[in-house]
Design an enzyme around this catalytic site. Structure first.
Site, PDB file in Angstrom:
ATOM      1  N   GLN A  29       0.823  -1.211   0.000  1.00 52.05           N
ATOM      2  CA  GLN A  29       0.000   0.000   0.000  1.00 52.05           C
ATOM      3  C   GLN A  29       0.855   1.259   0.000  1.00 52.05           C
ATOM      4  O   GLN A  29       0.409   2.324  -0.439  1.00 52.05           O
ATOM      5  CB  GLN A  29      -0.931  -0.005   1.215  1.00 52.05           C
ATOM      6  CG  GLN A  29      -2.022  -1.068   1.160  1.00 52.05           C
ATOM      7  CD  GLN A  29      -3.049  -0.812   0.071  1.00 52.05           C
ATOM      8  OE1 GLN A  29      -3.467   0.323  -0.146  1.00 52.05           O
ATOM      9  NE2 GLN A  29      -3.450  -1.868  -0.623  1.00 52.05           N
ATOM     10  N   HIS A  97      11.050   0.902  -4.908  1.00 56.58           N
ATOM     11  CA  HIS A  97      11.224   2.306  -5.286  1.00 56.58           C
ATOM     12  C   HIS A  97      11.121   3.211  -4.063  1.00 56.58           C
ATOM     13  O   HIS A  97      10.293   2.999  -3.178  1.00 56.58           O
ATOM     14  CB  HIS A  97      10.181   2.723  -6.319  1.00 56.58           C
ATOM     15  CG  HIS A  97      10.636   2.511  -7.728  1.00 56.58           C
ATOM     16  ND1 HIS A  97      11.702   3.191  -8.276  1.00 56.58           N
ATOM     17  CD2 HIS A  97      10.185   1.685  -8.701  1.00 56.58           C
ATOM     18  CE1 HIS A  97      11.877   2.808  -9.523  1.00 56.58           C
ATOM     19  NE2 HIS A  97      10.975   1.886  -9.803  1.00 56.58           N
ATOM     20  N   HIS A 112      16.667  -0.433  -7.758  1.00 58.95           N
ATOM     21  CA  HIS A 112      15.510  -0.634  -6.880  1.00 58.95           C
ATOM     22  C   HIS A 112      15.096  -2.098  -6.793  1.00 58.95           C
ATOM     23  O   HIS A 112      14.410  -2.498  -5.848  1.00 58.95           O
ATOM     24  CB  HIS A 112      14.331   0.222  -7.356  1.00 58.95           C
ATOM     25  CG  HIS A 112      13.714  -0.243  -8.631  1.00 58.95           C
ATOM     26  ND1 HIS A 112      14.156   0.152  -9.871  1.00 58.95           N
ATOM     27  CD2 HIS A 112      12.681  -1.094  -8.858  1.00 58.95           C
ATOM     28  CE1 HIS A 112      13.426  -0.421 -10.793  1.00 58.95           C
ATOM     29  NE2 HIS A 112      12.527  -1.186 -10.221  1.00 58.95           N
ATOM     30  N   LYS A 187       7.474  -2.488 -19.204  1.00 55.29           N
ATOM     31  CA  LYS A 187       7.470  -1.396 -20.184  1.00 55.29           C
ATOM     32  C   LYS A 187       6.120  -1.291 -20.886  1.00 55.29           C
ATOM     33  O   LYS A 187       5.649  -0.193 -21.179  1.00 55.29           O
ATOM     34  CB  LYS A 187       8.588  -1.607 -21.206  1.00 55.29           C
ATOM     35  CG  LYS A 187       9.981  -1.322 -20.674  1.00 55.29           C
ATOM     36  CD  LYS A 187      11.010  -1.393 -21.794  1.00 55.29           C
ATOM     37  CE  LYS A 187      12.394  -1.041 -21.254  1.00 55.29           C
ATOM     38  NZ  LYS A 187      12.870  -2.002 -20.247  1.00 55.29           N
ATOM     39  N   ARG A 208      -0.724  -5.822 -29.821  1.00 52.55           N
ATOM     40  CA  ARG A 208      -0.237  -6.470 -31.053  1.00 52.55           C
ATOM     41  C   ARG A 208       0.873  -7.467 -30.745  1.00 52.55           C
ATOM     42  O   ARG A 208       0.925  -8.566 -31.306  1.00 52.55           O
ATOM     43  CB  ARG A 208       0.254  -5.396 -32.021  1.00 52.55           C
ATOM     44  CG  ARG A 208       0.637  -5.911 -33.403  1.00 52.55           C
ATOM     45  CD  ARG A 208       0.748  -4.756 -34.387  1.00 52.55           C
ATOM     46  NE  ARG A 208       1.277  -5.159 -35.662  1.00 52.55           N
ATOM     47  CZ  ARG A 208       0.589  -5.768 -36.615  1.00 52.55           C
ATOM     48  NH1 ARG A 208      -0.689  -6.051 -36.407  1.00 52.55           N
ATOM     49  NH2 ARG A 208       1.150  -6.095 -37.772  1.00 52.55           N
TER      50      ARG A 208
END
Length: 466
Positions: A29, A97, A112, A187, A208
């Site tokens: 969270q 992070h 990270h 990504k 795709r």
């Protein structure tokens, strides 16, 4: 029970009960309070999305990709445990992070992913403390836990040293953190999500690639490969957007954090941790979020005045003015040499206006790396493509195929008669050097219009310009 999340990008996403248990922990969270793009929201007002929603999206896409591979190639023998582990890795890949995302990475932690593994271990430990051995309850053992952590960090070496799965499952290591060529669901999600919130067009369509993903054996190892006709979609994955304001903000945020880390604890108890020391344990690290920005701004402590002044300038948009830029080539000087040369040049400068005082500190130099995520390497060379006729054989795209595939993929819809373009097998490599690292232009007249096609191969990537 499973839970359905209504996501801005992917619509309704159903995630399994084990993932829901992980999501409902304080460690996960925490990601609600870390913006995906750090201080970019001060340049793009819509960029206020966070790591929480991105992580959900990555877990969802990881599950979709595994399902596509399993349905199309049952011979891969993908198990329920494989499916669950890959989804968990996608969910937990960004747990590590810190404040302002990648700004904190460069300052305090080298990567990270290492902190993500530490935070994942802490989640498992905390759930066990509540008498819930969640991994075991869902058919996962210690080997699967190791597999999840390896997936988060990615397969970095060519030699197979990984314990979570044997080498015949090597393709699973390319789904969440693909160290081979950078094409992974992480990504896929942040391209779609970031473009949506930034208000810019996304030139990449992950749907795709999902349709044409397939596992093929290349050089004795199984890799996720794609149909040759989606080369252009893969190519456009490696486009980055940057602005001078964004660069300046990142630098100023970093400066404020460094000063706060240095000055905050003057006169404080010895057991009070510095910001940089909070990375030692997951419990302390969980306290670090973007809220540190407001904590510094609202502080009245004298030892935080310098950091507070920097952040106040950011809020009031008193940013450094952009003077100019220069592109560094491979054979150019290093960042350190450039900075020192610039300082020397400023010191030697003699202003013609006597009222002007100038020194190197007034004109800082920021060196920014713009690459395809693999520094000086071209990731396209590590992507393998198969053809319709040979779906089980894959290889890297060849240089002469770049233009031909681009034309077939309708990158140039104005071209009426692509058959008139000289095919590569009939080209003279001396007069039409399509396989060399230089420019080849093809002029083609269509309806009294001249269309210029340029193919160029750079050391850091291939570009097709129209």
């Amino acid at each position: 029970q499973s839970r359905i999340f209504n996501d801005t990008i992917h619509g309704h996403m159903e995630l399994q009960p084990l993932l829901v248990k992980i999501i409902d922990t304080p460690q996960f969270q925490r990601l609600r309070h870390i913006k995906q793009l750090g201080g970019t929201y001060l340049v793009y007002p819509g960029a206020s999305h966070n790591r929480f929603e991105h992580s959900l999206g990555v877990a969802y896409l990881a599950g979709r990709l595994v399902k596509v591979l399993h349905n199309n190639q049952p011979e891969l023998k993908i198990t329920k445990q494989d499916f669950l582990c890959v989804q968990i890795a996608g969910l937990c890949h960004d747990l590590g992070h810190g404040p302002f995302s990648h700004v904190f990475d460069g300052l305090v932690i080298p990567q990270h992913e290492q902190m993500s593994v530490l935070m994942f271990d802490d989640i498992v430990k905390s759930l066990k403390a509540e008498n819930e051995d969640v991994l075991k309850e869902h058919g996962l053992d210690d080997k699967d836990a190791t597999f999840i952590k390896e997936l988060i960090e990615g397969a970095k070496t060519s030699e197979w040293t990984y314990k979570g799965r044997d080498e015949d499952k090597s393709f699973l290591y390319e789904i969440v953190a693909n160290k081979q060529n950078g094409i992974d669901v992480d990504k896929w999600d942040y391209f779609a999500r970031d473009c949506h919130h930034l208000g810019i067009q996304n030139s990449f369509d992950h749907q795709r690639l999902l349709k044409f993903a397939r596992v093929c054996e290349v050089s004795g190892r199984k890799h996720i490969c794609f149909r040759d006709k989606v080369f252009v979609a893969v190519f456009f994955m490696h486009v980055k957007t940057n602005t001078n304001s964004h660069v300046f903000l990142c630098v100023r945020f970093a400066e404020a954090l460094v000063r706060a880390d240095r000055d905050l604890h003057e006169g404080k108890p010895e057991d009070m941790l510095k910001i940089s020391e909070a990375i030692k344990t997951a419990e302390d690290y969980s306290e670090l979020t973007d809220e540190i920005f407001e904590q510094i701004l609202s502080s009245t402590a004298d030892n935080l005045k310098k950091s507070r002044d920097i952040l106040n300038k950011i809020v009031r948009r008193k940013l450094p003015k952009f003077v100019g830029e220069a592109r560094l080539t491979e054979n150019s000087m290093s960042k350190e040499e450039l900075t020192e040369t610039w300082k020397a040049a400023v010191e030697m400068y003699k202003p013609t206006e006597p009222t002007v005082s100038l020194n190197a500190e007034d004109l800082p130099v920021y060196v920014v790396d713009l690459d395809h995520g693999m520094k000086d390497k071209n990731p396209i060379e590590k992507v393998f493509f198969y053809s319709k006729r040979k779906p089980n054989e894959a290889s890297p795209i060849k240089d002469y195929q770049v233009l031909v595939i681009a034309l077939k993929a309708n990158v140039a819809p104005s071209l009426q008669s692509p058959s008139k373009v000289t095919p590569p097998e009939r080209m003279n490599t001396h007069t039409d050097p399509m396989t060399r690292d230089n420019i080849t232009t093809i002029h083609h007249s269509v309806s009294h219009r001249l269309t210029l096609y340029v193919w160029r191969h750079f050391p850091w990537g291939k570009y097709i310009c129209i």
